[in-house]
Every structure is written in C-alpha cells, then in structure tokens.
Design a protein around this motif. Structure first.
Motif, PDB file in Angstrom:
ATOM      1  N   MET A   1     -16.654  -5.608 -36.048  1.00 18.51           N
ATOM      2  CA  MET A   1     -16.814  -6.772 -36.891  1.00 18.51           C
ATOM      3  C   MET A   1     -17.806  -7.724 -36.240  1.00 18.51           C
ATOM      4  O   MET A   1     -17.707  -8.059 -35.077  1.00 18.51           O
ATOM      5  CB  MET A   1     -15.462  -7.438 -37.101  1.00 18.51           C
ATOM      6  N   SER A   2     -18.761  -8.213 -37.003  1.00 25.35           N
ATOM      7  CA  SER A   2     -19.796  -9.109 -36.511  1.00 25.35           C
ATOM      8  C   SER A   2     -19.253 -10.527 -36.379  1.00 25.35           C
ATOM      9  O   SER A   2     -18.436 -10.964 -37.170  1.00 25.35           O
ATOM     10  CB  SER A   2     -20.970  -9.087 -37.489  1.00 25.35           C
ATOM     11  N   SER A   3     -19.750 -11.249 -35.376  1.00 28.42           N
ATOM     12  CA  SER A   3     -19.337 -12.644 -35.221  1.00 28.42           C
ATOM     13  C   SER A   3     -20.283 -13.581 -35.961  1.00 28.42           C
ATOM     14  O   SER A   3     -20.089 -14.780 -35.965  1.00 28.42           O
ATOM     15  CB  SER A   3     -19.278 -13.023 -33.736  1.00 28.42           C
ATOM     16  N   ARG A   4     -21.321 -13.030 -36.580  1.00 29.14           N
ATOM     17  CA  ARG A   4     -22.257 -13.853 -37.335  1.00 29.14           C
ATOM     18  C   ARG A   4     -21.692 -14.164 -38.705  1.00 29.14           C
ATOM     19  O   ARG A   4     -21.085 -13.325 -39.343  1.00 29.14           O
ATOM     20  CB  ARG A   4     -23.591 -13.120 -37.489  1.00 29.14           C
ATOM     21  N   PRO A   5     -21.916 -15.392 -39.187  1.00 28.12           N
ATOM     22  CA  PRO A   5     -21.447 -15.754 -40.522  1.00 28.12           C
ATOM     23  C   PRO A   5     -22.156 -14.941 -41.589  1.00 28.12           C
ATOM     24  O   PRO A   5     -23.240 -14.411 -41.374  1.00 28.12           O
ATOM     25  CB  PRO A   5     -21.810 -17.229 -40.652  1.00 28.12           C
ATOM     26  N   SER A   6     -21.540 -14.832 -42.739  1.00 27.71           N
ATOM     27  CA  SER A   6     -22.132 -14.133 -43.868  1.00 27.71           C
ATOM     28  C   SER A   6     -23.388 -14.847 -44.320  1.00 27.71           C
ATOM     29  O   SER A   6     -23.601 -16.015 -44.026  1.00 27.71           O
ATOM     30  CB  SER A   6     -21.138 -14.099 -45.033  1.00 27.71           C
ATOM     31  N   SER A   7     -24.231 -14.126 -45.062  1.00 25.43           N
ATOM     32  CA  SER A   7     -25.435 -14.749 -45.591  1.00 25.43           C
ATOM     33  C   SER A   7     -25.044 -15.738 -46.680  1.00 25.43           C
ATOM     34  O   SER A   7     -23.964 -15.649 -47.249  1.00 25.43           O
ATOM     35  CB  SER A   7     -26.375 -13.679 -46.151  1.00 25.43           C
ATOM     36  N   PRO A   8     -25.945 -16.693 -46.996  1.00 21.50           N
ATOM     37  CA  PRO A   8     -25.610 -17.718 -47.997  1.00 21.50           C
ATOM     38  C   PRO A   8     -25.262 -17.140 -49.366  1.00 21.50           C
ATOM     39  O   PRO A   8     -24.543 -17.754 -50.126  1.00 21.50           O
ATOM     40  CB  PRO A   8     -26.869 -18.577 -48.081  1.00 21.50           C
ATOM     41  N   ALA A  13     -15.505 -15.718 -45.805  1.00 23.58           N
ATOM     42  CA  ALA A  13     -14.073 -15.798 -45.559  1.00 23.58           C
ATOM     43  C   ALA A  13     -13.773 -17.147 -44.923  1.00 23.58           C
ATOM     44  O   ALA A  13     -14.568 -17.643 -44.115  1.00 23.58           O
ATOM     45  CB  ALA A  13     -13.633 -14.667 -44.636  1.00 23.58           C
ATOM     46  N   PRO A  14     -12.645 -17.773 -45.280  1.00 26.50           N
ATOM     47  CA  PRO A  14     -12.318 -19.091 -44.718  1.00 26.50           C
ATOM     48  C   PRO A  14     -12.411 -19.140 -43.195  1.00 26.50           C
ATOM     49  O   PRO A  14     -12.876 -20.127 -42.644  1.00 26.50           O
ATOM     50  CB  PRO A  14     -10.899 -19.345 -45.206  1.00 26.50           C
ATOM     51  N   LYS A  15     -12.007 -18.095 -42.517  1.00 24.41           N
ATOM     52  CA  LYS A  15     -12.044 -18.122 -41.054  1.00 24.41           C
ATOM     53  C   LYS A  15     -13.469 -18.083 -40.509  1.00 24.41           C
ATOM     54  O   LYS A  15     -13.695 -18.382 -39.346  1.00 24.41           O
ATOM     55  CB  LYS A  15     -11.221 -16.982 -40.470  1.00 24.41           C
ATOM     56  N   ILE A  19     -18.249 -25.431 -38.749  1.00 22.19           N
ATOM     57  CA  ILE A  19     -17.990 -26.864 -38.862  1.00 22.19           C
ATOM     58  C   ILE A  19     -19.074 -27.594 -39.651  1.00 22.19           C
ATOM     59  O   ILE A  19     -18.780 -28.532 -40.386  1.00 22.19           O
ATOM     60  CB  ILE A  19     -17.774 -27.493 -37.457  1.00 22.19           C
ATOM     61  N   GLY A  20     -20.320 -27.163 -39.524  1.00 18.55           N
ATOM     62  CA  GLY A  20     -21.402 -27.825 -40.252  1.00 18.55           C
ATOM     63  C   GLY A  20     -21.169 -27.815 -41.749  1.00 18.55           C
ATOM     64  O   GLY A  20     -21.301 -28.840 -42.425  1.00 18.55           O
ATOM     65  N   ALA A  21     -20.820 -26.643 -42.280  1.00 17.12           N
ATOM     66  CA  ALA A  21     -20.554 -26.542 -43.714  1.00 17.12           C
ATOM     67  C   ALA A  21     -19.276 -27.278 -44.087  1.00 17.12           C
ATOM     68  O   ALA A  21     -19.216 -27.928 -45.134  1.00 17.12           O
ATOM     69  CB  ALA A  21     -20.445 -25.073 -44.132  1.00 17.12           C
ATOM     70  N   LEU A  22     -18.267 -27.205 -43.236  1.00 13.85           N
ATOM     71  CA  LEU A  22     -17.002 -27.874 -43.534  1.00 13.85           C
ATOM     72  C   LEU A  22     -17.152 -29.389 -43.591  1.00 13.85           C
ATOM     73  O   LEU A  22     -16.375 -30.058 -44.276  1.00 13.85           O
ATOM     74  CB  LEU A  22     -15.937 -27.491 -42.503  1.00 13.85           C
ATOM     75  N   LEU A  23     -18.137 -29.927 -42.921  1.00 17.76           N
ATOM     76  CA  LEU A  23     -18.405 -31.364 -42.993  1.00 17.76           C
ATOM     77  C   LEU A  23     -19.446 -31.690 -44.063  1.00 17.76           C
ATOM     78  O   LEU A  23     -19.331 -32.691 -44.764  1.00 17.76           O
ATOM     79  CB  LEU A  23     -18.875 -31.883 -41.635  1.00 17.76           C
ATOM     80  N   ARG A  24     -20.469 -30.837 -44.190  1.00 20.58           N
ATOM     81  CA  ARG A  24     -21.562 -31.100 -45.124  1.00 20.58           C
ATOM     82  C   ARG A  24     -21.129 -31.029 -46.577  1.00 20.58           C
ATOM     83  O   ARG A  24     -21.453 -31.917 -47.369  1.00 20.58           O
ATOM     84  CB  ARG A  24     -22.712 -30.117 -44.877  1.00 20.58           C
TER      85      ARG A  24
END
Length: 155
Positions: A1-8, A13-15, A19-24
């Motif tokens: 499993m990759s530790s990189r976030p999914s593409s836009p 997945a919530p996990k 933090i940038g997106a969760l605040l933005r």
C-alpha cells in the motif's frame, strides 16, 4: 500500500486526508457562505476573491503590505483587491499619520456594515457547526485550532 495520497480525481479514503485539505475545504466553504449571505444582504458586488481583505481581523487601520502578508499574496495583488474594494465604496486608502509615504486602509461606513454582517454570518456558522458536531466537540475543535494558532507551527 502506498503512503502517497490519491490523485485529485480519485476518491480519497478518510484516513488519507491530509491536514491541508482538512483545513482548506472548511475555510473555503466558510468564505463561500459569507459571500453568499453578504450578497443576499445587499452587498451583491462582493466576491470570494475579496475575502483576503475582509477576513479577521479586518483591514481597518492596516497597511496594504500587512494585509498582503496576512493573506499570503503579493503587495501588487493586494493593491488590486484594495482598488476594487475602494471603487465599490467599502474602503479608503489614506496617508498613515507620522509614517511618511506609508498608506493605511480604512473601512467606510459601508465597509463597517459589511464587516459587521460578516461577523454575524460567522456566528451563525459557529452555531451550525456546534449543532452538527455537538457543543462539546465544537468547543474542543476550537480549543485545538486555537492551540495551533498560538503555536510556532503557524509562524
């Protein structure tokens, strides 16, 4: 499993939310609601791009360079926003007392009215978020955000 976030373009997945997106994303939603409600209250010439000037603690008495720094934008871009708000009658720019060529921004009567309405909208948003999250959780959220605000993490 990759530790990189999914593409836009792919679901995240919530996990995997960073933090940038969760605040933005909530901040953008707040700005859109403020503008929507300001427009409905008769300030129909304001748009989301004006928010860097109108955001807390407001522009009254501030120098354009300070506003640019707060907003994380260039002085030139801030001066364009200020010119727009000045043309719309929300602010005036004048010489700063005892500061040579320095300029300061002052809210006009219309500007003070829009800023007061924006505060009312923010209080409504806080009530809505408190109802959604529960009062205890909302107080906790604000306390955590205040800790971050006051910490070296935001410098």
């Amino acid at each position: 499993m990759s530790s990189r976030p999914s593409s836009p373009s792919s679901p995240v997945a919530p996990k995997e939310m960073l933090i940038g997106a969760l605040l933005r994303v909530p901040a953008q939603a707040i700005h859109r609601r403020i503008i929507r409600e300001l427009n409905a209250a008769g300030f129909d010439d304001l748009r989301v791009p004006h928010m860097p000037v109108l955001q807390f603690p407001g522009p009254d008495g501030a120098r354009p360079g300070v506003l640019a720094e707060r907003a994380g934008m260039s002085k030139q871009a801030m001066n364009q926003l200020l010119r727009s708000l000045e043309d719309l009658g929300y602010i005036v720019r004048s010489d700063a007392p005892d500061e040579g060529r320095a300029r300061v921004v002052r809210l006009t009567k219309r500007g003070r009215a829009v800023y007061a309405k924006a505060i009312d909208v923010l209080q409504d948003i806080e009530r809505d978020w408190s109802a959604e999250l529960g009062a205890k959780q909302f107080v906790h959220l604000k306390a955590l955000l205040l800790r971050v605000w006051e910490s070296p993490l935001t410098r």
